[in-house]
Motif scaffolding. Structure first.
Motif, PDB file in Angstrom:
ATOM      1  N   ASP A  56     -10.264   2.914 -37.663  1.00 47.58           N
ATOM      2  CA  ASP A  56     -11.215   2.414 -38.652  1.00 47.58           C
ATOM      3  C   ASP A  56     -12.492   1.912 -37.982  1.00 47.58           C
ATOM      4  O   ASP A  56     -13.596   2.230 -38.434  1.00 47.58           O
ATOM      5  CB  ASP A  56     -10.574   1.294 -39.475  1.00 47.58           C
ATOM      6  CG  ASP A  56     -11.492   0.810 -40.578  1.00 47.58           C
ATOM      7  OD1 ASP A  56     -11.893   1.623 -41.431  1.00 47.58           O
ATOM      8  OD2 ASP A  56     -11.836  -0.394 -40.559  1.00 47.58           O
ATOM      9  N   ILE A  59     -14.525   4.889 -36.687  1.00 47.74           N
ATOM     10  CA  ILE A  59     -15.194   5.588 -37.788  1.00 47.74           C
ATOM     11  C   ILE A  59     -16.411   4.795 -38.254  1.00 47.74           C
ATOM     12  O   ILE A  59     -17.507   5.347 -38.401  1.00 47.74           O
ATOM     13  CB  ILE A  59     -14.215   5.856 -38.951  1.00 47.74           C
ATOM     14  CG1 ILE A  59     -13.203   6.929 -38.546  1.00 47.74           C
ATOM     15  CG2 ILE A  59     -14.966   6.272 -40.225  1.00 47.74           C
ATOM     16  CD1 ILE A  59     -12.076   7.151 -39.551  1.00 47.74           C
ATOM     17  N   HIS A  62     -19.228   4.946 -35.597  1.00 44.46           N
ATOM     18  CA  HIS A  62     -19.882   6.247 -35.489  1.00 44.46           C
ATOM     19  C   HIS A  62     -20.693   6.593 -36.733  1.00 44.46           C
ATOM     20  O   HIS A  62     -21.767   7.186 -36.617  1.00 44.46           O
ATOM     21  CB  HIS A  62     -18.863   7.335 -35.175  1.00 44.46           C
ATOM     22  CG  HIS A  62     -18.553   7.435 -33.719  1.00 44.46           C
ATOM     23  ND1 HIS A  62     -17.633   6.626 -33.098  1.00 44.46           N
ATOM     24  CD2 HIS A  62     -19.060   8.219 -32.751  1.00 44.46           C
ATOM     25  CE1 HIS A  62     -17.585   6.929 -31.813  1.00 44.46           C
ATOM     26  NE2 HIS A  62     -18.442   7.885 -31.579  1.00 44.46           N
ATOM     27  N   TYR A  99     -16.438  13.431 -33.368  1.00 47.53           N
ATOM     28  CA  TYR A  99     -16.576  14.041 -34.692  1.00 47.53           C
ATOM     29  C   TYR A  99     -15.662  15.253 -34.840  1.00 47.53           C
ATOM     30  O   TYR A  99     -15.056  15.452 -35.894  1.00 47.53           O
ATOM     31  CB  TYR A  99     -18.045  14.402 -34.964  1.00 47.53           C
ATOM     32  CG  TYR A  99     -18.878  13.183 -35.247  1.00 47.53           C
ATOM     33  CD1 TYR A  99     -18.777  12.530 -36.469  1.00 47.53           C
ATOM     34  CD2 TYR A  99     -19.725  12.650 -34.291  1.00 47.53           C
ATOM     35  CE1 TYR A  99     -19.516  11.384 -36.742  1.00 47.53           C
ATOM     36  CE2 TYR A  99     -20.471  11.504 -34.554  1.00 47.53           C
ATOM     37  CZ  TYR A  99     -20.361  10.882 -35.780  1.00 47.53           C
ATOM     38  OH  TYR A  99     -21.090   9.744 -36.038  1.00 47.53           O
ATOM     39  N   VAL A 102     -11.967  13.904 -35.380  1.00 48.76           N
ATOM     40  CA  VAL A 102     -11.645  13.336 -36.696  1.00 48.76           C
ATOM     41  C   VAL A 102     -11.813  14.350 -37.824  1.00 48.76           C
ATOM     42  O   VAL A 102     -11.123  14.255 -38.837  1.00 48.76           O
ATOM     43  CB  VAL A 102     -12.441  12.036 -37.011  1.00 48.76           C
ATOM     44  CG1 VAL A 102     -12.030  10.919 -36.082  1.00 48.76           C
ATOM     45  CG2 VAL A 102     -13.927  12.261 -36.979  1.00 48.76           C
ATOM     46  N   PHE A 111     -12.114  10.142 -42.989  1.00 46.65           N
ATOM     47  CA  PHE A 111     -13.402  10.280 -42.313  1.00 46.65           C
ATOM     48  C   PHE A 111     -14.353  11.130 -43.137  1.00 46.65           C
ATOM     49  O   PHE A 111     -15.488  10.746 -43.363  1.00 46.65           O
ATOM     50  CB  PHE A 111     -13.266  10.879 -40.902  1.00 46.65           C
ATOM     51  CG  PHE A 111     -14.617  11.054 -40.270  1.00 46.65           C
ATOM     52  CD1 PHE A 111     -15.289   9.951 -39.764  1.00 46.65           C
ATOM     53  CD2 PHE A 111     -15.253  12.279 -40.256  1.00 46.65           C
ATOM     54  CE1 PHE A 111     -16.566  10.077 -39.231  1.00 46.65           C
ATOM     55  CE2 PHE A 111     -16.522  12.418 -39.723  1.00 46.65           C
ATOM     56  CZ  PHE A 111     -17.168  11.312 -39.205  1.00 46.65           C
ATOM     57  N   ARG A 114     -15.571   9.231 -46.124  1.00 43.92           N
ATOM     58  CA  ARG A 114     -16.564   8.211 -45.788  1.00 43.92           C
ATOM     59  C   ARG A 114     -17.892   8.843 -45.389  1.00 43.92           C
ATOM     60  O   ARG A 114     -18.958   8.312 -45.702  1.00 43.92           O
ATOM     61  CB  ARG A 114     -16.019   7.299 -44.707  1.00 43.92           C
ATOM     62  CG  ARG A 114     -14.920   6.383 -45.287  1.00 43.92           C
ATOM     63  CD  ARG A 114     -14.074   5.717 -44.275  1.00 43.92           C
ATOM     64  NE  ARG A 114     -14.742   4.665 -43.550  1.00 43.92           N
ATOM     65  CZ  ARG A 114     -14.137   3.873 -42.677  1.00 43.92           C
ATOM     66  NH1 ARG A 114     -12.846   4.007 -42.446  1.00 43.92           N
ATOM     67  NH2 ARG A 114     -14.804   2.951 -42.037  1.00 43.92           N
TER      68      ARG A 114
END
Length: 187
Positions: A56, A59, A62, A99, A102, A111, A114
């Protein structure tokens, strides 16, 4: 923050991202993270409640950095200029290990959700609802465009960046102009 503490935290995050690029999130253990980071399990738990908290926080960090990368020129909005969009894709390329991991891992579906939510918030401020968009349903347009951009990001990263950032951004900018997604010039 003390430099040693910061270094341990960064080592843990780096180890986690490396492991995430090698195996599914569900297969990763705190022991593996600690071993890869060359720290104790206890040190991992000093920084993160568990691997879900670590994911979490990675994420969040980033996505914040991705959004900030598009705002470097001081203009508001998710992609305030072609240069800002290029800067964002350069950031994505620079952090492709994270990236790619995920986006490719089916056990990390939040991910993409979001990412799409962040795109929705930014695009909401950018879309011009006059001209050819007048009378159109903005919510449907936003959902379509955010999904398209999230899909482009996912495809580009998981396909090992088959086109240069410059070529991709040139094509995306043309598509965004055609759909009146580029910033409206202030008169």
């Amino acid at each position: 923050m003390d430099r040693r503490i910061q270094k341990s935290r960064e080592s843990i995050i780096e180890a986690f991202i490396q492991l995430l690029s090698e195996k599914n999130f569900e297969q990763i253990t705190i022991n593996q993270i600690a071993e890869r980071a060359n720290v104790s399990r206890g040190t991992v738990y000093l920084h993160f409640m568990d691997k879900f908290d670590l994911l979490d926080q990675c994420i969040k960090s980033h996505l914040v950095k991705l959004i900030e990368s598009s705002l470097f020129c001081g203009v508001t909005g998710i992609f305030p200029s072609k240069e800002a969009l290029l800067h964002s894709f350069r950031y994505l390329k620079e952090h492709a290990l994270f990236y790619g991991a995920v986006l490719a891992d089916q056990s990390v579906p939040e991910f993409r959700t979001r990412l799409q939510a962040a795109l929705l918030r930014g695009l909401d401020k950018q879309i011009d609802m006059s001209g050819i968009n007048q009378g159109r349903n903005k919510e449907i347009m936003l959902q379509f465009l955010a999904s398209a951009l999230a899909g482009m990001i996912e495809w580009w990263i998981t396909s090992a960046e088959p086109y240069s950032t410059e070529e991709l951004v040139d094509e995306l900018w043309i598509l965004m102009e055609r759909n009146q997604m580029t910033p409206v010039p202030h008169v």
